[in-house]
Design an enzyme around this catalytic site. Sequence first.
Site, PDB file in Angstrom:
ATOM      1  N   HIS A 188      11.021  -3.224  10.452  1.00 19.77           N
ATOM      2  CA  HIS A 188      11.438  -3.274   9.046  1.00 19.77           C
ATOM      3  C   HIS A 188      10.222  -3.310   8.132  1.00 19.77           C
ATOM      4  O   HIS A 188       9.104  -3.523   8.582  1.00 19.77           O
ATOM      5  CB  HIS A 188      12.359  -4.472   8.763  1.00 19.77           C
ATOM      6  CG  HIS A 188      11.700  -5.811   8.860  1.00 19.77           C
ATOM      7  ND1 HIS A 188      11.703  -6.563  10.018  1.00 19.77           N
ATOM      8  CD2 HIS A 188      11.033  -6.567   7.940  1.00 19.77           C
ATOM      9  CE1 HIS A 188      11.076  -7.709   9.798  1.00 19.77           C
ATOM     10  NE2 HIS A 188      10.654  -7.733   8.552  1.00 19.77           N
ATOM     11  N   GLU A 239      13.621  -5.688   4.119  1.00  9.97           N
ATOM     12  CA  GLU A 239      13.668  -7.121   3.841  1.00  9.97           C
ATOM     13  C   GLU A 239      13.149  -7.329   2.424  1.00  9.97           C
ATOM     14  O   GLU A 239      12.165  -6.708   2.030  1.00  9.97           O
ATOM     15  CB  GLU A 239      12.776  -7.886   4.834  1.00  9.97           C
ATOM     16  CG  GLU A 239      12.738  -9.383   4.582  1.00  9.97           C
ATOM     17  CD  GLU A 239      11.791 -10.130   5.529  1.00  9.97           C
ATOM     18  OE1 GLU A 239      11.953 -11.347   5.646  1.00  9.97           O
ATOM     19  OE2 GLU A 239      10.898  -9.488   6.127  1.00  9.97           O
ATOM     20  N   HIS A 260       4.876  -6.892   3.880  1.00 14.54           N
ATOM     21  CA  HIS A 260       4.469  -6.615   5.257  1.00 14.54           C
ATOM     22  C   HIS A 260       5.311  -5.510   5.866  1.00 14.54           C
ATOM     23  O   HIS A 260       6.374  -5.171   5.376  1.00 14.54           O
ATOM     24  CB  HIS A 260       4.529  -7.870   6.141  1.00 14.54           C
ATOM     25  CG  HIS A 260       5.901  -8.440   6.358  1.00 14.54           C
ATOM     26  ND1 HIS A 260       6.428  -9.430   5.552  1.00 14.54           N
ATOM     27  CD2 HIS A 260       6.852  -8.159   7.281  1.00 14.54           C
ATOM     28  CE1 HIS A 260       7.649  -9.730   5.982  1.00 14.54           C
ATOM     29  NE2 HIS A 260       7.931  -8.978   7.030  1.00 14.54           N
TER      30      HIS A 260
END
Length: 134
Positions: A79, A130, A7
């Site tokens: 992010h 991440e 994502h």
Amino acid sequence: MIGRLNHVAIAVPDIDKAAAVYRDTLGADISDKVPQPDHGVNTVFINLPNTKIELLEPLGEGSPINKFLERNADGGIHHICYEVDDIIAARDKLVENGARILGSGEPKIGAHGKPVLFLHPKDFNGALVELEQA
């Protein structure tokens, strides 16, 4: 090591308003808002055919995205998240190669119920990364 894009996260000051833009303007499939108290945010996921967009809203005064929103009052990309097969092996390899892991260096459980780690943006061309266990 790096897998598929899981994502892209967008920090927003008002998650309900932001979700409505994706739902009503773009016709997107939107998840329910879910509090993530361990991460200090509320999340909504916008489901796309090949990935997701994660909307992040601060959850309380100590939210890690408050400073981001102070600098970017309208919100913005916060992010990107990549999947890895083995988060511990990925962490160890990254540290061996000089990358910095944020926080304690131990994975936390993320919004999808899987272990996650964040990598220092200065090590990745200014992007907060991440990693999520696939």
